[in-house]
Scaffold this motif. Sequence first.
Motif, short mmCIF file in Angstrom:
data_model
loop_
_atom_site.label_atom_id
_atom_site.label_comp_id
_atom_site.label_asym_id
_atom_site.label_seq_id
_atom_site.Cartn_x
_atom_site.Cartn_y
_atom_site.Cartn_z
N LEU A 321 0.83 -1.21 0.00
CA LEU A 321 0.00 0.00 0.00
C LEU A 321 0.86 1.26 0.00
O LEU A 321 0.56 2.24 -0.70
CB LEU A 321 -0.93 -0.01 1.21
N LEU A 322 1.96 1.24 0.76
CA LEU A 322 2.89 2.37 0.73
C LEU A 322 3.52 2.54 -0.65
O LEU A 322 3.70 3.67 -1.13
CB LEU A 322 3.99 2.16 1.78
N LEU A 323 3.84 1.43 -1.31
CA LEU A 323 4.41 1.52 -2.64
C LEU A 323 3.41 2.12 -3.63
O LEU A 323 3.78 2.93 -4.50
CB LEU A 323 4.83 0.12 -3.10
N ALA A 324 2.13 1.75 -3.49
CA ALA A 324 1.10 2.36 -4.35
C ALA A 324 0.98 3.86 -4.11
O ALA A 324 0.82 4.64 -5.05
CB ALA A 324 -0.25 1.67 -4.10
N MET A 325 1.08 4.28 -2.85
CA MET A 325 1.02 5.70 -2.53
C MET A 325 2.24 6.45 -3.04
O MET A 325 2.15 7.61 -3.48
CB MET A 325 0.88 5.87 -1.01
N LEU A 326 3.41 5.80 -3.02
CA LEU A 326 4.63 6.43 -3.52
C LEU A 326 4.65 6.53 -5.04
O LEU A 326 5.43 7.30 -5.60
CB LEU A 326 5.85 5.65 -3.04
N MET A 327 3.81 5.75 -5.73
CA MET A 327 3.67 5.89 -7.17
C MET A 327 2.58 6.88 -7.53
O MET A 327 2.73 7.67 -8.47
CB MET A 327 3.34 4.52 -7.80
N TYR A 328 1.47 6.83 -6.80
CA TYR A 328 0.28 7.62 -7.12
C TYR A 328 -0.15 8.33 -5.84
O TYR A 328 -0.84 7.74 -5.00
CB TYR A 328 -0.80 6.67 -7.64
N PRO A 329 0.24 9.59 -5.64
CA PRO A 329 -0.03 10.27 -4.36
C PRO A 329 -1.49 10.30 -3.92
O PRO A 329 -1.74 10.28 -2.70
CB PRO A 329 0.53 11.68 -4.61
N CYS A 331 -3.46 8.04 -3.52
CA CYS A 331 -3.72 6.87 -2.67
C CYS A 331 -3.49 7.16 -1.19
O CYS A 331 -3.77 6.29 -0.34
CB CYS A 331 -2.84 5.69 -3.11
N VAL A 332 -2.98 8.35 -0.86
CA VAL A 332 -2.78 8.69 0.55
C VAL A 332 -4.11 8.77 1.29
O VAL A 332 -4.15 8.59 2.52
CB VAL A 332 -2.00 10.03 0.66
N VAL A 333 -5.22 8.99 0.58
CA VAL A 333 -6.52 9.04 1.25
C VAL A 333 -6.93 7.67 1.76
O VAL A 333 -7.83 7.56 2.61
CB VAL A 333 -7.60 9.61 0.30
N LEU A 334 -6.30 6.60 1.26
CA LEU A 334 -6.62 5.25 1.71
C LEU A 334 -5.86 4.85 2.96
O LEU A 334 -6.21 3.85 3.60
CB LEU A 334 -6.32 4.23 0.60
N LEU A 335 -4.80 5.59 3.32
CA LEU A 335 -3.98 5.20 4.46
C LEU A 335 -4.75 5.19 5.78
O LEU A 335 -4.63 4.22 6.55
CB LEU A 335 -2.75 6.12 4.56
N PRO A 336 -5.56 6.22 6.13
CA PRO A 336 -6.31 6.13 7.40
C PRO A 336 -7.30 4.98 7.42
O PRO A 336 -7.45 4.30 8.44
CB PRO A 336 -7.03 7.48 7.49
N LEU A 337 -7.97 4.73 6.29
CA LEU A 337 -8.94 3.64 6.23
C LEU A 337 -8.26 2.28 6.41
O LEU A 337 -8.72 1.44 7.19
CB LEU A 337 -9.68 3.70 4.89
N VAL A 435 -16.17 16.94 3.05
CA VAL A 435 -16.96 15.81 2.54
C VAL A 435 -16.18 14.51 2.65
O VAL A 435 -16.70 13.48 3.11
CB VAL A 435 -17.39 16.08 1.08
N MET A 436 -14.91 14.54 2.26
CA MET A 436 -14.12 13.31 2.31
C MET A 436 -13.81 12.89 3.73
O MET A 436 -13.75 11.69 4.03
CB MET A 436 -12.82 13.51 1.52
N ALA A 437 -13.65 13.85 4.65
CA ALA A 437 -13.42 13.50 6.05
C ALA A 437 -14.66 12.85 6.66
O ALA A 437 -14.55 11.86 7.41
CB ALA A 437 -13.02 14.75 6.84
N CYS A 438 -15.84 13.35 6.32
CA CYS A 438 -17.08 12.74 6.82
C CYS A 438 -17.25 11.32 6.29
O CYS A 438 -17.59 10.40 7.05
CB CYS A 438 -18.28 13.60 6.45
N LEU A 463 -15.09 9.64 -4.88
CA LEU A 463 -15.39 10.99 -4.39
C LEU A 463 -14.25 11.96 -4.71
O LEU A 463 -14.49 13.12 -5.08
CB LEU A 463 -15.65 10.96 -2.88
N LEU A 464 -13.02 11.48 -4.55
CA LEU A 464 -11.87 12.34 -4.87
C LEU A 464 -11.86 12.71 -6.35
O LEU A 464 -11.60 13.87 -6.71
CB LEU A 464 -10.58 11.63 -4.48
N ALA A 465 -12.13 11.74 -7.22
CA ALA A 465 -12.19 12.04 -8.66
C ALA A 465 -13.37 12.94 -8.99
O ALA A 465 -13.28 13.79 -9.88
CB ALA A 465 -12.28 10.74 -9.45
N TYR A 466 -14.46 12.78 -8.28
CA TYR A 466 -15.68 13.55 -8.54
C TYR A 466 -15.52 15.01 -8.13
O TYR A 466 -16.02 15.92 -8.80
CB TYR A 466 -16.83 12.90 -7.78
#
Length: 585
Positions: A321-329, A331-337, A435-438, A463-466
């Motif tokens: 998951l960290l590698l995916a975030m280091l390629m595509y920033p 993806c950092v929204v998935l880290l807390p989840l 919205v994304m935090a909620c 939601l991020l893309a939207y």
Amino acid sequence: MSQRAPHRGMTSTYTQEREFIESLPTTPGITRMRRYAQALLKGERPPGFGRWLLSLYGLGAGLGLCLVALYPSWLRLGFAPMQASLATLWPWLSGIYHLLEEKLPLDAGWWQGLMFLLALLVQALLWRWGVRAARYQDRAAQGILLGSIVGWAALFVVLMLFAPLGSSLLASDILHSSLYGRLIVLYAVNPYLVSPQMFPQDVAVMALGGHLTPAAAYGPAWLDINLLLTLVAREHVGWQVLGLRLLGSVAYFLTIALLWQLTKHQKPEWRISAVLLYAWNPLVLALGIAQMHVETVVICLLCVVLWCWLRGALLVGWLFLLLAMLMYPPCVVLLPLCAGFFIRENALRHASRWRRLGQWTLLCVLSFFALGLTYLPYWQGWGGGGLLQQGQMIFWSPEARASLEAGLLALIRGHPGWVTDMWQPSWWVVGELVVMACFLGFSLWLAQTLELLAFCAAWLLLLLAYLHPVYRPASLLLPLALLLCTGSWRSLALLFLLQIGALATYDYGLQQPGWELAGLLGICLPFLLWGWGLCICAAWRMARARSVPEEPVKPRRGLSRFSSRLSRPGWLSRPSLRGFKRNIP
């Protein structure tokens, strides 16, 4: 006696089911149901398998023709020197390009939109086909279907490997990737610090024109991969493009294998549909291989994360998951989840407090080590300010293009000043974060299983893309793959409509580049149609449920927790008979 009772029960059940099937009426629909039920009772394959396989081959041929028909429009829309560099790899390819361009002298933009629309209509037929093909669950039929899907997918990949590059908007990622690799290797500069506009003579800069994106939109791990590809290709841009397409093809086939394994454990009846809707998706083939985007590799990494966590390897999944975030920033929204899911699963697997503490210590050490090792080559002169700029670009962009924000700004133009000020980019980013935090807080409470985790992660990325100021069709690929792992057909229907809207917006933008309401057409209209479709389906089901008379069910005594009567416990559960209960063999 104890061994014969189950056999008698199974025999009686089989006899009752057979008598029920034989007693059904002989209408055409009921007759087909009788044949399927009789085949299942005998352990045989239901009839009609050859017809379904032949229809699959017909749909595959139609999709292949649509992909080949995209060649002329990409030839006209692409940058001529880039097309020439690709043609030098295979001299015979330029002859095919010119032949197609002469035989199909059509408008490039409208022809591309028509072919994409036809390919997506084939995708809708494939959806229906996959639902019907779920009845063939025997191993031989599953092997034949999977082999056919992968075989046609290999043919589609070959078509996309030799495809010409499209316009600078459609092929933006593959051009940016080759450009930043050339900046590191050929010009020996840090792409996070030096603007590509300082090298106007570069062919990638000329191909991109005014659609240059800062390097902060890409992670350092992706820049390292482009560095390795540029070391192999050197100054030849064609080899760079081919290397990126081969990388996308490998990630594409790995994702197919991972989807097959993930759906095997989560939803076995959804396996064929999931693999089919991803492997034969025209958006995945066009944007993931021909115009290779970084999302293709990130999809593969996220599927590896889900597969590792399904196997119980929590720490290995977190590193991927960290590698995916280091390629595509983004993806950092998935880290807390994913961190919340990791905490929950780690507490269930390790009862000891010290073992949990050791796991968390190892996780933090490995995470900081991976982050530091990846960012270290680009840190000098960039530092914390550059890292903050990269974090801002996840939610903010200096210009709004083909997005919901751009459409709303065009609608309120000319209204009083305070109305316009409320929709400025700074306030829009605040609303986006709220919205994304909620939704993230709701997802942390909801994601108790791996299937719910993938579902919430898909909607978070959607939601991020939207809400992002720049709407890109490639941003729909990540939610698509995650939703295919869950089998949520309602959410997949929304993504199907969003794909049509995104491609229509892109094609219309080629004809009318200054139309600012394109975002409302590509985003709001699919959501509106999806909502009305759900309402109509729900009303239809309610109407059909009311038309079928329900037989009154007599309440059985002592089995309902809401029964007004009291029931006594069984004889063997009474305290006076506990000794007698122990002596029962």
